[in-house]
Design an enzyme around this catalytic site. Structure first.
Site, mmCIF file in Angstrom:
data_model
loop_
_atom_site.group_PDB
_atom_site.id
_atom_site.type_symbol
_atom_site.label_atom_id
_atom_site.label_comp_id
_atom_site.label_asym_id
_atom_site.label_seq_id
_atom_site.Cartn_x
_atom_site.Cartn_y
_atom_site.Cartn_z
ATOM 1 N N TYR A 178 -6.830 2.933 5.765
ATOM 2 C CA TYR A 178 -7.137 2.537 7.149
ATOM 3 C C TYR A 178 -8.156 1.396 7.212
ATOM 4 O O TYR A 178 -8.654 1.057 8.291
ATOM 5 C CB TYR A 178 -7.661 3.730 7.974
ATOM 6 N N ASP A 236 0.815 -1.216 0.000
ATOM 7 C CA ASP A 236 0.000 0.000 0.000
ATOM 8 C C ASP A 236 0.852 1.272 0.000
ATOM 9 O O ASP A 236 2.024 1.265 0.403
ATOM 10 C CB ASP A 236 -0.866 0.040 1.273
ATOM 11 N N ASP A 237 0.204 2.342 -0.409
ATOM 12 C CA ASP A 237 0.648 3.735 -0.212
ATOM 13 C C ASP A 237 1.691 4.230 -1.217
ATOM 14 O O ASP A 237 2.041 5.403 -1.200
ATOM 15 C CB ASP A 237 1.185 3.981 1.211
ATOM 16 N N HIS A 240 3.648 -2.129 3.315
ATOM 17 C CA HIS A 240 3.729 -0.789 2.731
ATOM 18 C C HIS A 240 5.107 -0.642 2.094
ATOM 19 O O HIS A 240 6.117 -0.661 2.818
ATOM 20 C CB HIS A 240 3.526 0.278 3.812
ATOM 21 N N HIS A 248 -4.923 9.371 0.010
ATOM 22 C CA HIS A 248 -4.957 8.562 1.225
ATOM 23 C C HIS A 248 -5.990 9.096 2.209
ATOM 24 O O HIS A 248 -5.745 9.250 3.418
ATOM 25 C CB HIS A 248 -3.582 8.463 1.886
ATOM 26 N N HIS A 274 -6.019 3.107 -4.029
ATOM 27 C CA HIS A 274 -5.973 3.346 -2.578
ATOM 28 C C HIS A 274 -6.301 4.821 -2.310
ATOM 29 O O HIS A 274 -5.752 5.415 -1.389
ATOM 30 C CB HIS A 274 -4.579 2.965 -2.076
HETATM 31 NI NI NI Z 1 -2.638 3.177 3.269
#
Ligand code: NI
Length: 230
Positions: free
Chosen positions: A130, A39-40, A180, A93, A89
């Site tokens: 989240y 993620d991210d 991540h 964020h 995603h």
């Molecule tokens: Ni995230």
């Protein structure tokens, strides 16, 4: 009868390996599969991660942040070209549960457009930041919402050995493992995760592949897990 059944089962991993070598998709009803998810990103360590994954012929799913995609479309294009799944995603964020319906749609569609511009394809999955969602988020989301079944807490424990240990110990057939790739400690943990889980017979597939390319509307990774042959 009994020996015949044993022989049929024991040949399945061999067939799966042959299929993989021939470029056929892995069938997670027949072999043990796990979905590594990142993620991210994309971020400055993503290219290193791609090299680790390629070394083990592993496929993964990248839940990318739209504004990072717009800033680094080349890395997203390379990730997709290497056979990985690119999924959304949100644009910035955002916690989608705090937004209006219009705000939710904007976060999702802007991200879709950035991914399409980078890769040529519209993503098929969404992971809300989240893991936060409610009825409004579900209604506005045109595609499956994907959670996880194993949280490595890699953003908290910036310790490669600990992250790898958590992933390896917690993995089960059908697991969706959360990482991540914006943290160098996480990327350094991945070769160990790939080595250990490979030795246990796991195949590393995208989330869509884990569900035979038909993920349900809400995915946790263990609610509808494919049954391995062994
Ligand atoms: Ni995230």
């Amino acid at each position: 009868m009994w020996s015949g059944a044993v022989r049929a089962v024991s040949l399945r991993p061999v067939r799966a390996a042959l299929d993989a070598a021939a470029g056929k998709p892995v069938d997670c009803r027949r072999v043990k599969c796990v979905a590594l998810t990142f993620d991210d990103g994309p971020g400055r360590y993503t290219d290193t991660l791609l090299r680790h994954l390629a070394a083990h012929r592993a496929r993964a799913t990248f839940f990318v942040v739209g504004q990072n995609v717009a800033a680094n479309p080349g890395i997203v294009r390379r990730t997709y070209a290497a056979g990985h799944e690119i999924a959304g995603h949100t644009w910035s964020h955002a916690d989608l549960t705090k937004l209006s319906a219009t705000g939710i749609r904007s976060q999702l569609t802007r991200t879709d457009r950035a991914i399409k511009a980078a890769t040529g394809v519209t993503p098929r999955l969404i992971r809300p930041p989240y893991g936060a969602f409610n009825t409004a988020v579900r209604l506005q989301s045109p595609r499956p919402l994907v959670m996880w079944s194993v949280d490595t807490l890699d953003w908290l424990h910036r310790d490669s050995a600990r992250v790898a240990r958590k992933a390896v110990r917690s993995a089960r057939p059908g697991s969706i493992i959360l990482f991540h790739d914006i943290h160098p400690t996480t990327v350094r943990a991945i070769p160990r995760v790939l080595r250990k889980l490979s030795a246990r017979g796991y195949h590393f597939v995208t989330v869509s592949r884990l569900y035979g390319d038909r993920p349900p509307r809400l995915v946790y990774g263990t609610t509808r897990r494919p049954r391995p042959a062994d």
